[in-house]
Each structure stands twice: as structure tokens, then as C-alpha cells.
Design a protein around this motif. Structure first.
Motif, short mmCIF file in Angstrom:
data_model
loop_
_atom_site.label_atom_id
_atom_site.label_comp_id
_atom_site.label_asym_id
_atom_site.label_seq_id
_atom_site.Cartn_x
_atom_site.Cartn_y
_atom_site.Cartn_z
N LEU A 220 0.82 -1.21 0.00
CA LEU A 220 0.00 0.00 0.00
C LEU A 220 0.85 1.26 0.00
N THR A 221 1.94 1.24 0.75
CA THR A 221 2.77 2.45 0.86
C THR A 221 3.89 2.49 -0.17
N THR A 243 -10.14 -4.65 3.27
CA THR A 243 -10.29 -3.36 3.95
C THR A 243 -10.60 -3.55 5.43
N ARG A 244 -11.48 -4.49 5.75
CA ARG A 244 -11.80 -4.75 7.16
C ARG A 244 -10.58 -5.26 7.91
N PHE A 245 -9.79 -6.09 7.25
CA PHE A 245 -8.56 -6.62 7.86
C PHE A 245 -7.61 -5.47 8.20
N ILE A 246 -7.39 -4.57 7.25
CA ILE A 246 -6.48 -3.45 7.46
C ILE A 246 -6.99 -2.54 8.57
N ALA A 256 -6.04 5.59 3.59
CA ALA A 256 -5.33 6.45 4.52
C ALA A 256 -3.87 6.01 4.67
N LEU A 257 -3.65 4.71 4.72
CA LEU A 257 -2.28 4.22 4.82
C LEU A 257 -1.48 4.60 3.57
N ARG A 258 -2.12 4.47 2.42
CA ARG A 258 -1.42 4.81 1.18
C ARG A 258 -1.10 6.30 1.12
N ALA A 264 5.18 4.46 -5.44
CA ALA A 264 6.28 3.80 -6.15
C ALA A 264 5.72 3.00 -7.33
N PRO A 265 6.55 2.14 -7.96
CA PRO A 265 6.09 1.42 -9.17
C PRO A 265 4.91 0.49 -8.92
#
Length: 268
Positions: A220-221, A243-246, A256-258, A264-265
Motif C-alpha cells: 500500500l505504501t 479493507t476490514r482486515f487493514i 489512509a495508509l497509502r 512507487a512502481p
């Protein structure tokens, strides 16, 4: 320096300035040596939890599940050997508690010389860094050969947990539950959970969850791949489940995490 060259980085850089990059159980493609110069913490390696302190050397081969929590006071350096590098460190995961002042000084001198070479960025730096890495490898092999650093005999719980950790690194992208891994190892889920808890302080489910979570956060990041593609890549049945897991484990959405991480690629 190219990412294929041996390099030395501060421990904080190994964590990427994000604690989860070290504290979550995960494995990496490169092999490395961590030299702790200040602080105390906890290490998960080779299916066991160990205490870590100043003047400890940690050998982490490629594709071995590990985590390290040194807190904010921990200081150290890491020698990173990427895939394709000619230098080979010992392929056995080890924690060495260095007590001889001469041995501490020798490794410190080797690390400082390599760091100076790396900073100078002169012609033939890559070859010089490999030579420094080879000397550090010799230091490691000499230390590991000493009787005081012979590995302790592991009990049944630690051996089972190490086998399970090996399965996690090989299969965490597949739709395999902890119970599936237990069956493959010939034990019940309850027995596997007890063994992992005794050896690492984490349950078997915790270890698997952490490895998946680490990969999810990294993708994600560190990539522009859509969340649904990441979910599919990691074996989730749907993007909604992903999504629920995250959210459950980070209190944040994938978006939000992203947003908080670098782009990046695309995911291959």
C-alpha cells in the motif's frame, strides 16, 4: 549506490522510519547483519523470542521470519547484502552476544571503514564494499565457531515454531489458515498455538497475521497497485474483506495508509 550493492545503513533506516517495518514478523529477500550499539529490545528469529542488548550481532538470512523491537532508544547499524551480491554471510540465523572487547572493537573498525568507503563514493566503490563485506563475514564466521557462541539446543516447541515460521514465509500469500499449516505439520491447531506462544510469546495466528499485514502495508505504501489487486495478491476473498482486515489491525483504511506513504512502481 545501486540497490544490488552491499550497503551499511543505520538501524533506523532499516526500519524505514516506520516502526512496523521491524516490529511486525516478516522476511526479506536480502540477508543482513544487525550490530546493536545501544539499547535493549526483543528479537523474533528462528522460531524463538530472545532478548537483545548492546553489542549483540544478529544474523538474518534471506527468507527467514523475524522481527525486532528496540524501542526509541535502540541504536545500531545493519549490513545489507541484496540478492545477486557476491558476499555471503553465514546462512544460519543467529544471535551473538559479543563479550570480548577486542571482538567488539574489531567489528566496529570494520563497519566504520566500510561506512567511510560507502560515503566517499569513489570509483570501484562496489568492489571495495564487497571486500569490506567479506571481512565482516570472516569476523562473523570466526565468532560463530567459538564454543561460547554454539547454538543452544532447541526444545520441541521451538523446533515446531521454526518449522511453522518457514511455512509462513513460503505460503503467506496463499489462502491457507493457521489450521491448514497445523495439519501440514501433523499437529492440531491448539498444539501449534501453544508451541508458538511458548517459543515467541505470539500465537500461531498472530505470526501469520503479522506477515500478511506487513506485506499489505508494504504494498500500500510502496506501490500504486489498486487495493483490490493487493487483496487478490494476498489471497483475500474480496476487497471489502481486505479493507476490514487493514482497519482492524491499523485503525486506518487502505486509502489512509497509502496517503501516508510514498508512491512507487506498480505491483508486478
Amino acid at each position: 549506490m545501486p540497490e544490488t550493492d552491499l550497503r551499511i545503513v543505520p538501524l533506523s533506516q532499516l526500519a524505514g522510519n516506520s516502526d512496523w517495518r521491524l516490529t511486525l514478523a516478516h522476511d526479506r529477500r536480502e540477508q543482513f547483519l544487525i550490530w546493536v550499539t545501544r539499547g535493549q529490545g526483543r528479537l523474533l528469529l528462528n522460531g524463538q523470542r530472545r532478548g537483545v542488548g548492546t553489542h549483540n550481532a544478529i544474523v538474518v538470512p534471506a527468507d527467514h521470519l523475524f522481527s525486532l523491537d528496540m524501542g526509541r532508544q535502540g541504536v545500531g547499524q545493519a549490513v545489507i547484502i541484496p540478492e545477486g551480491c557476491q558476499v555471503l554471510f553465514p546462512q544460519m540465523p543467529r544471535l551473538l552476544r559479543i563479550r570480548e572487547v577486542s571482538a567488539m572493537s574489531e567489528l566496529t573498525v570494520l563497519m566504520e571503514a566500510a561506512t567511510r568507503e560507502q560515503a566517499a563514493a569513489r570509483p570501484l566503490t562496489a568492489q571495495a564494499m564487497e571486500a569490506h563485506g567479506a571481512l565482516i563475514s570472516v569476523w562473523l564466521q570466526r565468532q560463530m565457531a567459538l564454543e561460547e557462541h554454539m547454538p543452544e539446543k532447541r526444545n520441541a516447541a521451538a523446533r515446531l515454531c521454526a518449522a511453522y515460521c518457514g511455512r509462513i514465509t513460503a505460503h503467506f500469500r496463499e489462502t491457507m489458515t493457521m489450521a491448514d499449516h497445523a495439519a501440514a505439520l501433523g499437529v492440531t491447531p491448539t498444539h501449534l498455538t501453544r508451541a508458538c506462544k511458548a517459543a515467541t510469546g505470539r500465537t500461531a495466528a498472530d505470526l501469520l497475521t503479522e506477515r500478511v499485514l506487513y506485506e499489505a502495508r508494504s504494498l500500500l505504501t510502496g506501490t500504486r497497485a489498486p487495493a483490490q489487486d493487493i487483496a487478490r495478491h494476498l489471497g483475500f476473498g474480496s476487497a471489502a474483506y481486505f479493507t476490514r482486515f487493514i482497519q482492524h489491525h491499523t485503525q486506518a483504511t487502505p486509502t489512509a495508509l497509502r496517503r501516508a506513504g510514498a508512491q512507487a512502481p506498480e505491483l508486478a
